[in-house]
Design an enzyme around this catalytic site. Structure first.
Site, PDB file in Angstrom:
ATOM      1  N   CYS A 243      49.473  20.649  64.006  1.00 42.95           N
ATOM      2  CA  CYS A 243      50.125  19.480  64.604  1.00 42.95           C
ATOM      3  C   CYS A 243      49.146  18.657  65.439  1.00 42.95           C
ATOM      4  O   CYS A 243      49.035  17.446  65.273  1.00 42.95           O
ATOM      5  CB  CYS A 243      51.312  19.928  65.454  1.00 42.95           C
ATOM      6  SG  CYS A 243      52.041  18.581  66.387  1.00 42.95           S
TER       7      CYS A 243
ATOM      8  N   LYS B 192      48.010  11.926  62.810  1.00 38.15           N
ATOM      9  CA  LYS B 192      48.739  11.120  61.818  1.00 38.15           C
ATOM     10  C   LYS B 192      49.458   9.948  62.494  1.00 38.15           C
ATOM     11  O   LYS B 192      49.391   8.821  62.053  1.00 38.15           O
ATOM     12  CB  LYS B 192      49.734  12.036  61.080  1.00 38.15           C
ATOM     13  CG  LYS B 192      50.626  11.403  60.048  1.00 38.15           C
ATOM     14  CD  LYS B 192      51.914  10.822  60.569  1.00 38.15           C
ATOM     15  CE  LYS B 192      52.793  11.695  61.400  1.00 38.15           C
ATOM     16  NZ  LYS B 192      53.488  12.761  60.709  1.00 38.15           N
TER      17      LYS B 192
ATOM     18  N   HIS C  89      73.162  -4.068  72.539  1.00 38.62           N
ATOM     19  CA  HIS C  89      72.871  -5.283  71.778  1.00 38.62           C
ATOM     20  C   HIS C  89      71.661  -6.016  72.340  1.00 38.62           C
ATOM     21  O   HIS C  89      71.502  -6.050  73.562  1.00 38.62           O
ATOM     22  CB  HIS C  89      74.110  -6.192  71.834  1.00 38.62           C
ATOM     23  CG  HIS C  89      73.975  -7.424  71.031  1.00 38.62           C
ATOM     24  ND1 HIS C  89      73.988  -7.419  69.645  1.00 38.62           N
ATOM     25  CD2 HIS C  89      73.809  -8.716  71.411  1.00 38.62           C
ATOM     26  CE1 HIS C  89      73.855  -8.667  69.225  1.00 38.62           C
ATOM     27  NE2 HIS C  89      73.739  -9.459  70.272  1.00 38.62           N
TER      28      HIS C  89
ATOM     29  N   GLU D 128      53.632   9.321  54.078  1.00 37.70           N
ATOM     30  CA  GLU D 128      53.067   8.842  55.342  1.00 37.70           C
ATOM     31  C   GLU D 128      51.656   8.297  55.143  1.00 37.70           C
ATOM     32  O   GLU D 128      51.297   7.236  55.661  1.00 37.70           O
ATOM     33  CB  GLU D 128      53.074   9.980  56.368  1.00 37.70           C
ATOM     34  CG  GLU D 128      54.492  10.354  56.770  1.00 37.70           C
ATOM     35  CD  GLU D 128      54.577  11.453  57.831  1.00 37.70           C
ATOM     36  OE1 GLU D 128      55.636  11.567  58.450  1.00 37.70           O
ATOM     37  OE2 GLU D 128      53.586  12.180  58.034  1.00 37.70           O
TER      38      GLU D 128
ATOM     39  N   CYS E  73      50.577  16.081  62.848  1.00 41.59           N
ATOM     40  CA  CYS E  73      51.470  15.100  63.487  1.00 41.59           C
ATOM     41  C   CYS E  73      50.775  14.114  64.427  1.00 41.59           C
ATOM     42  O   CYS E  73      50.997  12.906  64.337  1.00 41.59           O
ATOM     43  CB  CYS E  73      52.539  15.816  64.316  1.00 41.59           C
ATOM     44  SG  CYS E  73      53.132  17.329  63.605  1.00 41.59           S
TER      45      CYS E  73
ATOM     46  N   TYR F 294      56.608  14.337  52.510  1.00 41.87           N
ATOM     47  CA  TYR F 294      56.276  13.734  53.810  1.00 41.87           C
ATOM     48  C   TYR F 294      54.843  13.202  53.855  1.00 41.87           C
ATOM     49  O   TYR F 294      54.585  12.062  54.226  1.00 41.87           O
ATOM     50  CB  TYR F 294      56.349  14.807  54.907  1.00 41.87           C
ATOM     51  CG  TYR F 294      57.705  15.225  55.393  1.00 41.87           C
ATOM     52  CD1 TYR F 294      58.162  14.816  56.640  1.00 41.87           C
ATOM     53  CD2 TYR F 294      58.505  16.086  54.653  1.00 41.87           C
ATOM     54  CE1 TYR F 294      59.380  15.251  57.137  1.00 41.87           C
ATOM     55  CE2 TYR F 294      59.728  16.523  55.130  1.00 41.87           C
ATOM     56  CZ  TYR F 294      60.156  16.103  56.373  1.00 41.87           C
ATOM     57  OH  TYR F 294      61.361  16.533  56.858  1.00 41.87           O
TER      58      TYR F 294
ATOM     59  N   GLU G 271      72.768  -0.399  67.115  1.00 39.42           N
ATOM     60  CA  GLU G 271      74.167  -0.770  67.373  1.00 39.42           C
ATOM     61  C   GLU G 271      74.979  -0.813  66.080  1.00 39.42           C
ATOM     62  O   GLU G 271      76.189  -0.585  66.081  1.00 39.42           O
ATOM     63  CB  GLU G 271      74.262  -2.107  68.106  1.00 39.42           C
ATOM     64  CG  GLU G 271      73.915  -3.318  67.267  1.00 39.42           C
ATOM     65  CD  GLU G 271      74.011  -4.622  68.043  1.00 39.42           C
ATOM     66  OE1 GLU G 271      75.095  -4.915  68.587  1.00 39.42           O
ATOM     67  OE2 GLU G 271      73.000  -5.341  68.122  1.00 39.42           O
TER      68      GLU G 271
HETATM   69  P1  NDP Z   1      56.435  18.446  50.661  1.00 36.50           P
HETATM   70  O1  NDP Z   1      56.958  19.764  50.295  1.00 36.50           O
HETATM   71  O2  NDP Z   1      57.181  17.570  51.601  1.00 36.50           O
HETATM   72  O3  NDP Z   1      56.185  17.611  49.338  1.00 36.50           O
HETATM   73  C1  NDP Z   1      55.428  18.106  48.273  1.00 36.50           C
HETATM   74  C2  NDP Z   1      55.456  17.090  47.153  1.00 36.50           C
HETATM   75  O4  NDP Z   1      54.576  17.489  46.120  1.00 36.50           O
HETATM   76  C3  NDP Z   1      56.837  16.950  46.544  1.00 36.50           C
HETATM   77  O5  NDP Z   1      57.057  15.598  46.261  1.00 36.50           O
HETATM   78  C4  NDP Z   1      56.716  17.771  45.245  1.00 36.50           C
HETATM   79  O6  NDP Z   1      57.515  17.273  44.219  1.00 36.50           O
HETATM   80  C5  NDP Z   1      55.274  17.532  44.891  1.00 36.50           C
HETATM   81  N1  NDP Z   1      54.707  18.626  44.081  1.00 36.50           N
HETATM   82  C6  NDP Z   1      54.726  19.954  44.356  1.00 36.50           C
HETATM   83  N2  NDP Z   1      54.071  20.637  43.398  1.00 36.50           N
HETATM   84  C7  NDP Z   1      53.620  19.740  42.526  1.00 36.50           C
HETATM   85  C8  NDP Z   1      52.869  19.814  41.335  1.00 36.50           C
HETATM   86  N3  NDP Z   1      52.459  20.997  40.846  1.00 36.50           N
HETATM   87  N4  NDP Z   1      52.598  18.682  40.663  1.00 36.50           N
HETATM   88  C9  NDP Z   1      53.011  17.488  41.117  1.00 36.50           C
HETATM   89  N5  NDP Z   1      53.740  17.345  42.249  1.00 36.50           N
HETATM   90  C10 NDP Z   1      54.034  18.451  42.943  1.00 36.50           C
HETATM   91  O7  NDP Z   1      54.957  18.734  51.162  1.00 36.50           O
HETATM   92  P2  NDP Z   1      53.955  17.927  52.069  1.00 36.50           P
HETATM   93  O8  NDP Z   1      52.616  18.470  51.692  1.00 36.50           O
HETATM   94  O9  NDP Z   1      54.165  16.466  51.974  1.00 36.50           O
HETATM   95  O10 NDP Z   1      54.341  18.394  53.529  1.00 36.50           O
HETATM   96  C11 NDP Z   1      54.448  19.769  53.835  1.00 36.50           C
HETATM   97  C12 NDP Z   1      55.452  19.991  54.917  1.00 36.50           C
HETATM   98  O11 NDP Z   1      54.895  19.610  56.155  1.00 36.50           O
HETATM   99  C13 NDP Z   1      56.717  19.164  54.785  1.00 36.50           C
HETATM  100  O12 NDP Z   1      57.671  19.751  53.969  1.00 36.50           O
HETATM  101  C14 NDP Z   1      57.180  19.065  56.199  1.00 36.50           C
HETATM  102  O13 NDP Z   1      57.970  20.185  56.468  1.00 36.50           O
HETATM  103  C15 NDP Z   1      55.890  19.101  56.994  1.00 36.50           C
HETATM  104  N6  NDP Z   1      55.530  17.754  57.458  1.00 36.50           N
HETATM  105  C16 NDP Z   1      56.356  17.113  58.322  1.00 36.50           C
HETATM  106  C17 NDP Z   1      56.048  15.841  58.761  1.00 36.50           C
HETATM  107  C18 NDP Z   1      56.987  15.139  59.688  1.00 36.50           C
HETATM  108  O14 NDP Z   1      57.792  15.820  60.314  1.00 36.50           O
HETATM  109  N7  NDP Z   1      56.942  13.823  59.793  1.00 36.50           N
HETATM  110  C19 NDP Z   1      54.837  15.150  58.345  1.00 36.50           C
HETATM  111  C20 NDP Z   1      54.050  15.918  57.431  1.00 36.50           C
HETATM  112  C21 NDP Z   1      54.389  17.167  57.012  1.00 36.50           C
HETATM  113  P3  NDP Z   1      59.022  17.799  43.974  1.00 36.50           P
HETATM  114  O15 NDP Z   1      59.863  17.097  44.977  1.00 36.50           O
HETATM  115  O16 NDP Z   1      59.286  17.385  42.582  1.00 36.50           O
HETATM  116  O17 NDP Z   1      58.994  19.276  44.164  1.00 36.50           O
END
Ligand code: NDP
Length: 461
Positions: free
Chosen positions: A43, A51, A438, A183, A48, A179, A443
């Site tokens: 983080c 980022k 407002h 982002e 976080c 995510y 709102e």
């Molecule tokens: P996520 O799990 O959010 O997303 C992974 C993405 O990769 C999904 O769209 C998934 O598709 C895709 N994917 C997975 N495997 C493959 C593959 N073999 N080929 C192609 N696409 C694939 O992971 P992130 O890495 O973005 O983030 C990890 C975690 O970190 C998040 O889940 C969240 O919990 C945390 N995080 C939170 C943030 C916040 O609170 N703002 C910011 C950043 C991270 P599909 O949907 O089809 O499975």
């Protein structure tokens, strides 16, 4: 009773580990914390916090675009990546220092080095020898995951490297629809990088409300991001000037950089969990119960390494609950229900509770929906097309609000307060009895009176 060197040994000084270590030490326990990288964890060091600083930096260009409509003449804008990165690194070092001081002030001992278990009570720390502890907390977090079988995968960066690029690329292809992908697509696009986002599914952000997912994809496109859905890499090739992304549909795309954001995996490698007999699930995460207990009575785990809800505040609360239970004689299990989350996409998302699809699934199809899309005042004035979306998912009969979803300026700030109300079990009449503030976007959330009928259903009726 056996004599141990420490009451508690924490592996990993990230959000969850530090909270647990501090509380335990403040309660009088003798605590040691091992960290192999910098104190603060994902983080603070490579997640976080940096980022969000990048999001702030990238949003400036969007504000500059509408500034003229507000009467400003802004001379030519120029963003200098090295200047920003140096300032960001200074801030991260400051925050990491605060974490170190907080640990020390609480009386916990910090040791730098990779730590691993050799049995259920013994930990070896690289370069520091072996210690024993009555209780061990595994709080090692997660790491970016990438498909090893993808040809050329070694050419792609992950979010880890994105924070330390020497120069800003002119163009980037980002793979993923979660995510991190979303982002960073907003960040690079806002910084003037030609950005292509490729995601295998038909819609971004699986698990979020479908209207939110479609809305965000549309708005990202409006801001200039090329969003390719239903497609994915088959290879990444290095060229003399950059990289070629080859996609499943036969198309390809050249860019200066390729970033994979395809999910993260629990960081369990080399921790000696097998030696200690700690059970992992099929995703490689440490299996724990509601008190973060593993199957080994002297070992607990919190945060992303347990792959429950992978969010910083959740890791903190799990670490806190562990320390309260084990060192303050106050058994506490963190309640994982109704945890709000924010995606710092551009525009950002705030979401708490059930999506419409999940609510329909849970309630056998019957839910009431309140939904509005409109141009936020700030952008409407500037003649921009940008729209925000607000949506409430309500249980018929009880009128309890099951889900609240916002896409638009300040959505992450708004959703924190909505989460308080949902956690208290707010009903739609109670929600609506709250007087509006407002003029705000928020709102509109308390002034939606008409149930929403999707256009397709409306025509059929
Ligand atoms: P996520 O799990 O959010 O997303 C992974 C993405 O990769 C999904 O769209 C998934 O598709 C895709 N994917 C997975 N495997 C493959 C593959 N073999 N080929 C192609 N696409 C694939 O992971 P992130 O890495 O973005 O983030 C990890 C975690 O970190 C998040 O889940 C969240 O919990 C945390 N995080 C939170 C943030 C916040 O609170 N703002 C910011 C950043 C991270 P599909 O949907 O089809 O499975």
């Amino acid at each position: 009773m056996a004599n141990y060197d420490y009451d508690l040994f924490v592996i990993g000084a990230g959000s969850g580990g530090v909270r647990a270590a501090r509380l335990a030490a403040l309660s009088g326990a003798k605590v040691m914390v091992a960290e192999e990288h910098r104190v603060g964890g994902t983080c603070v060091i490579r997640g976080c916090v940096p980022k969000k600083l990048l999001v702030y930096a990238s949003e400036v260009s969007h504000q500059a675009k509408i500034a003229a409509e507000y009467g400003w003449t802004i001379p030519e804008t120029h963003f200098d990546w090295p200047t920003f990165i140096a300032r960001k690194d200074k801030e991260i070092a400051r925050l990491s220092g605060i974490y170190v001081r907080n640990l020390q002030n609480a009386g916990a001992e910090l040791v730098h080095g990779k730590a691993w278990l050799t049995d259920a009570h013994t930990i070896e720390v690289e370069g520091h020898g072996t210690v024993t502890a009555e209780k061990v907390l595994v709080a090692t977090g997660g790491r970016p995951w990438s498909p090893k079988e993808l040809p050329g995968v070694e050419h792609a960066i992950s979010s880890n490297e994105a924070f330390h690029l020497e120069t800003l690329p002119k163009s980037i292809v980002i793979a993923g629809g979660g995510y991190i992908a979303i982002e960073f697509a907003g960040i690079f696009n806002g910084l003037g990088v030609e950005t292509t986002l490729v995601h295998r599914g038909p819609n971004l952000l699986r698990g979020f409300d479908d209207d939110v997912r479609a809305h965000v994809a549309e708005e990202m496109g409006r801001r200039g991001i090329k969003v390719l859905l239903g497609n994915q890499h088959t290879a990444i090739e290095k060229t003399a000037t950059g990289f070629i992304s080859r996609f499943k549909d036969g198309h390809s795309c050249e860019s200066d950089l390729v970033m994979l954001a395809l999910g993260r995996e629990p960081y369990v490698e080399g921790l000696g969990l097998e030696a200690a007999g700690v059970a992992l699930n099929e995703a490689g995460a440490v299996v724990v119960d509601e008190y973060s207990r593993t199957n080994v009575p002297s070992i607990w785990a919190v945060g992303d390494v347990t792959n429950r809800i992978n969010l910083t505040p959740v890791a903190i609360r799990e670490g806190q609950a562990f320390a309260q239970t084990e060192f303050q004689d106050k058994p506490t299990a963190f309640d994982h229900d109704l945890v709000a989350s924010a995606v710092f996409s551009q525009p950002p998302i705030g979401s708490v509770g059930l999506s419409e699809a999940d609510a329909r699934h849970k309630l056998g199809g019957k839910v009431d929906i309140y939904l509005a899309r409109f141009k936020p005042m700030k952008y409407a004035f500037a003649g921009a097309e940008e729209r925000c979306l607000i949506k409430l998912v309500v249980e018929p009969g009880s009128e309890r609000i099951l889900g609240c979803h916002v896409v638009g300026p300040d959505a992450p700030e708004i959703i924190q307060m909505a989460a308080v109300a949902l956690k208290m079990g707010v009903t739609k009449p109670q929600w609506d009895s709250t007087c509006a503030v407002h003029p705000t976007l928020a709102e509109e959330l308390v002034t939606m009176r008409e149930k929403y009928v999707p256009p397709s259903l409306g025509q059929a009726a």
